[in-house]
Scaffold this motif. Structure first.
Motif, PDB file in Angstrom:
ATOM      1  N   VAL A  67      -7.126 -91.192  22.879  1.00 50.60           N
ATOM      2  CA  VAL A  67      -8.355 -91.370  23.639  1.00 50.60           C
ATOM      3  C   VAL A  67      -9.512 -90.865  22.768  1.00 50.60           C
ATOM      4  CG1 VAL A  67      -9.686 -90.520  25.612  1.00 50.60           C
ATOM      5  CG2 VAL A  67      -7.319 -91.268  25.925  1.00 50.60           C
ATOM      6  N   PRO A  68     -10.540 -91.669  22.548  1.00 56.82           N
ATOM      7  CA  PRO A  68     -11.604 -91.270  21.622  1.00 56.82           C
ATOM      8  C   PRO A  68     -12.628 -90.331  22.260  1.00 56.82           C
ATOM      9  CG  PRO A  68     -12.055 -93.458  22.475  1.00 56.82           C
ATOM     10  CD  PRO A  68     -10.723 -93.048  23.042  1.00 56.82           C
ATOM     11  N   ILE A  95     -13.033 -96.769  20.433  1.00 49.11           N
ATOM     12  CA  ILE A  95     -14.204 -95.913  20.292  1.00 49.11           C
ATOM     13  C   ILE A  95     -14.858 -95.725  21.655  1.00 49.11           C
ATOM     14  CG2 ILE A  95     -14.673 -96.518  17.891  1.00 49.11           C
ATOM     15  CD1 ILE A  95     -16.833 -98.448  18.924  1.00 49.11           C
ATOM     16  N   ARG A  96     -15.535 -94.584  21.812  1.00 46.86           N
ATOM     17  CA  ARG A  96     -16.277 -94.314  23.051  1.00 46.86           C
ATOM     18  C   ARG A  96     -17.735 -94.675  22.782  1.00 46.86           C
ATOM     19  NH1 ARG A  96     -15.270 -91.518  27.750  1.00 46.86           N
ATOM     20  NH2 ARG A  96     -13.241 -90.774  26.997  1.00 46.86           N
ATOM     21  N   ILE A  97     -18.237 -95.660  23.504  1.00 50.45           N
ATOM     22  CA  ILE A  97     -19.567 -96.201  23.197  1.00 50.45           C
ATOM     23  C   ILE A  97     -20.692 -95.461  23.913  1.00 50.45           C
ATOM     24  CG2 ILE A  97     -18.652 -98.484  22.648  1.00 50.45           C
ATOM     25  CD1 ILE A  97     -19.631 -99.396  25.432  1.00 50.45           C
ATOM     26  N   ARG A  98     -20.366 -94.652  24.904  1.00 54.00           N
ATOM     27  CA  ARG A  98     -21.403 -93.833  25.539  1.00 54.00           C
ATOM     28  C   ARG A  98     -20.826 -92.483  25.940  1.00 54.00           C
ATOM     29  NH1 ARG A  98     -20.766 -94.115  31.139  1.00 54.00           N
ATOM     30  NH2 ARG A  98     -19.499 -95.887  31.868  1.00 54.00           N
ATOM     31  N   GLN A 111     -14.163 -98.892  24.151  1.00 56.41           N
ATOM     32  CA  GLN A 111     -14.059-100.263  23.671  1.00 56.41           C
ATOM     33  C   GLN A 111     -13.257-100.307  22.372  1.00 56.41           C
ATOM     34  OE1 GLN A 111     -15.286-102.924  25.238  1.00 56.41           O
ATOM     35  NE2 GLN A 111     -16.425-101.883  26.848  1.00 56.41           N
ATOM     36  N   PRO A 112     -12.764-101.481  21.976  1.00 52.68           N
ATOM     37  CA  PRO A 112     -12.102-101.596  20.672  1.00 52.68           C
ATOM     38  C   PRO A 112     -13.104-101.336  19.544  1.00 52.68           C
ATOM     39  CG  PRO A 112     -11.686-103.535  22.045  1.00 52.68           C
ATOM     40  CD  PRO A 112     -12.760-102.750  22.721  1.00 52.68           C
ATOM     41  N   HIS A 113     -12.628-100.740  18.471  1.00 53.31           N
ATOM     42  CA  HIS A 113     -13.473-100.581  17.289  1.00 53.31           C
ATOM     43  C   HIS A 113     -13.813-101.980  16.760  1.00 53.31           C
ATOM     44  CE1 HIS A 113     -14.712 -99.651  13.178  1.00 53.31           C
ATOM     45  NE2 HIS A 113     -14.839 -98.384  13.555  1.00 53.31           N
ATOM     46  N   PRO A 114     -15.077-102.228  16.388  1.00 50.49           N
ATOM     47  CA  PRO A 114     -15.466-103.584  15.957  1.00 50.49           C
ATOM     48  C   PRO A 114     -14.628-104.138  14.825  1.00 50.49           C
ATOM     49  CG  PRO A 114     -17.401-102.186  16.242  1.00 50.49           C
ATOM     50  CD  PRO A 114     -16.209-101.286  16.401  1.00 50.49           C
ATOM     51  N   ARG A 115     -14.179-103.271  13.906  1.00 45.13           N
ATOM     52  CA  ARG A 115     -13.403-103.753  12.761  1.00 45.13           C
ATOM     53  C   ARG A 115     -11.924-103.390  12.861  1.00 45.13           C
ATOM     54  NH1 ARG A 115     -17.890-101.515  10.673  1.00 45.13           N
ATOM     55  NH2 ARG A 115     -16.766 -99.659   9.943  1.00 45.13           N
ATOM     56  N   ARG A 116     -11.627-102.191  13.346  1.00 41.50           N
ATOM     57  CA  ARG A 116     -10.237-101.724  13.321  1.00 41.50           C
ATOM     58  C   ARG A 116      -9.495-101.911  14.642  1.00 41.50           C
ATOM     59  NH1 ARG A 116     -13.023 -98.869   9.532  1.00 41.50           N
ATOM     60  NH2 ARG A 116     -13.987 -97.379  10.948  1.00 41.50           N
ATOM     61  N   GLY A 117     -10.173-102.379  15.662  1.00 40.89           N
ATOM     62  CA  GLY A 117      -9.510-102.638  16.931  1.00 40.89           C
ATOM     63  C   GLY A 117      -8.463-103.731  16.846  1.00 40.89           C
ATOM     64  N   GLY A 118      -8.594-104.599  15.849  1.00 41.61           N
ATOM     65  CA  GLY A 118      -7.641-105.694  15.690  1.00 41.61           C
ATOM     66  C   GLY A 118      -6.228-105.226  15.390  1.00 41.61           C
ATOM     67  N   ALA A 126      -9.375 -96.211  28.708  1.00 40.02           N
ATOM     68  CA  ALA A 126      -8.774 -96.446  27.388  1.00 40.02           C
ATOM     69  C   ALA A 126      -7.818 -97.634  27.426  1.00 40.02           C
ATOM     70  CB  ALA A 126      -8.055 -95.189  26.923  1.00 40.02           C
ATOM     71  N   THR A 127      -7.075 -97.767  28.520  1.00 40.18           N
ATOM     72  CA  THR A 127      -6.173 -98.913  28.669  1.00 40.18           C
ATOM     73  C   THR A 127      -6.954-100.215  28.706  1.00 40.18           C
ATOM     74  OG1 THR A 127      -4.530 -97.567  29.841  1.00 40.18           O
ATOM     75  CG2 THR A 127      -4.408 -99.944  30.143  1.00 40.18           C
ATOM     76  N   ASP A 128      -8.071-100.224  29.452  1.00 38.39           N
ATOM     77  CA  ASP A 128      -8.925-101.415  29.466  1.00 38.39           C
ATOM     78  C   ASP A 128      -9.391-101.758  28.054  1.00 38.39           C
ATOM     79  OD1 ASP A 128      -8.776-101.866  32.183  1.00 38.39           O
ATOM     80  OD2 ASP A 128     -10.621-100.769  32.655  1.00 38.39           O
ATOM     81  N   GLY A 129      -9.769-100.725  27.297  1.00 38.26           N
ATOM     82  CA  GLY A 129     -10.212-100.953  25.931  1.00 38.26           C
ATOM     83  C   GLY A 129      -9.111-101.540  25.070  1.00 38.26           C
TER      84      GLY A 129
END
Length: 240
Positions: A125-126, A161-164, A186-193, A216-219
């Motif tokens: 969890v970020p 990543i935690r965006i807020r 949310q997923p990390h823009p580059r490493r979430g893949g 985190a599960t939603d992310g």
């Protein structure tokens, strides 16, 4: 054990990770603190890991997980968030006790076995970057790295990543906690893949209502995860 290690043991014998009394081995708990810790064993909730009465062999759920729809598949915890368990969590989270990570990681790895799959990737969890800057480390991330090492599964420390920055949840109802965490991870823009098509095991230090783990599960699902399980160091649970 080498001569240098023996000399160190004589000068600085192993101490309990909580109370400081002497122990048989490094990084462990003394007999008193061990008895105080309420480890999750026997019959546990299939969804959150809390200990349940009885001796059911099949999957069973606690009252809370029967009432609440979880968005992850299954989960485990190492101990109850009370007594020595609470002290261990707070020592790691706020006391800079990174020396506890090896023993806490072993506790979590032991209960993680039923959750593991061949394609499991472990994701903590970020923390929001402002909290990470102030705290200097993410306790969930260091636990995830230790568990990954022990169970032989890859760890994606920044897959999510935690965006807020969310306000503290103490005193909030479950509904308010869910709203507080909504879309915050949310997923990390580059490493979430790295999570795409994989079984994701999300790690956190404590589960209370499950709102953070739900976010985190939603992310993870937004990142394309095939399935999600959760693993925590401790579970806050009401007395039966």
């Amino acid at each position: 054990m080498g001569m240098l290690q023996r000399a160190v043991r004589i000068i600085m014998p192993p101490q309990c990770g909580l109370c400081g009394s002497f122990t048989e081995g490094d990084g462990g708990l003394c007999a008193t603190c061990w008895r105080e810790a309420e480890f999750a064993s026997g019959t546990v909730c299939e969804c959150c890991g809390t200990v349940l009465p009885g001796t059911d062999d099949g999957p069973v759920l606690c009252d809370e997980c029967l009432r609440v729809t979880r968005n992850w598949k299954n989960g485990r915890t190492a101990m109850r968030y009370a007594g020595a368990g609470r002290k261990l969590v707070l020592a790691l989270k706020h006391g800079d006790r990174l020396d506890l990570v090896p023993v806490l990681g072993r506790m979590m790895a032991q209960v993680a076995r039923p959750l593991l799959q061949t394609d499991t990737v472990i994701v903590p969890v970020p923390l929001h970057w402002t909290r990470l800057l102030r705290r200097r480390y993410n306790q969930s991330a260091v636990l995830a790295q230790e568990v990954g090492h022990l169970v032989g599964r890859p760890v994606s420390v920044d897959g999510l990543i935690r965006i807020r920055r969310t306000p503290p949840t103490e005193g909030m109802s479950r509904e308010d906690r869910l709203l507080n965490q909504l879309d915050s991870i949310q997923p990390h823009p580059r490493r979430g893949g790295r999570l795409r098509g994989r079984h994701v095991l999300i790690i956190d230090d404590v589960m209370t209502t499950g709102a953070t783990l739900s976010a985190a599960t939603d992310g993870a699902f937004r990142a394309g995860a095939r399935e999600v399980s959760v693993l925590t160091l401790a579970r806050a649970a009401k007395d039966a």
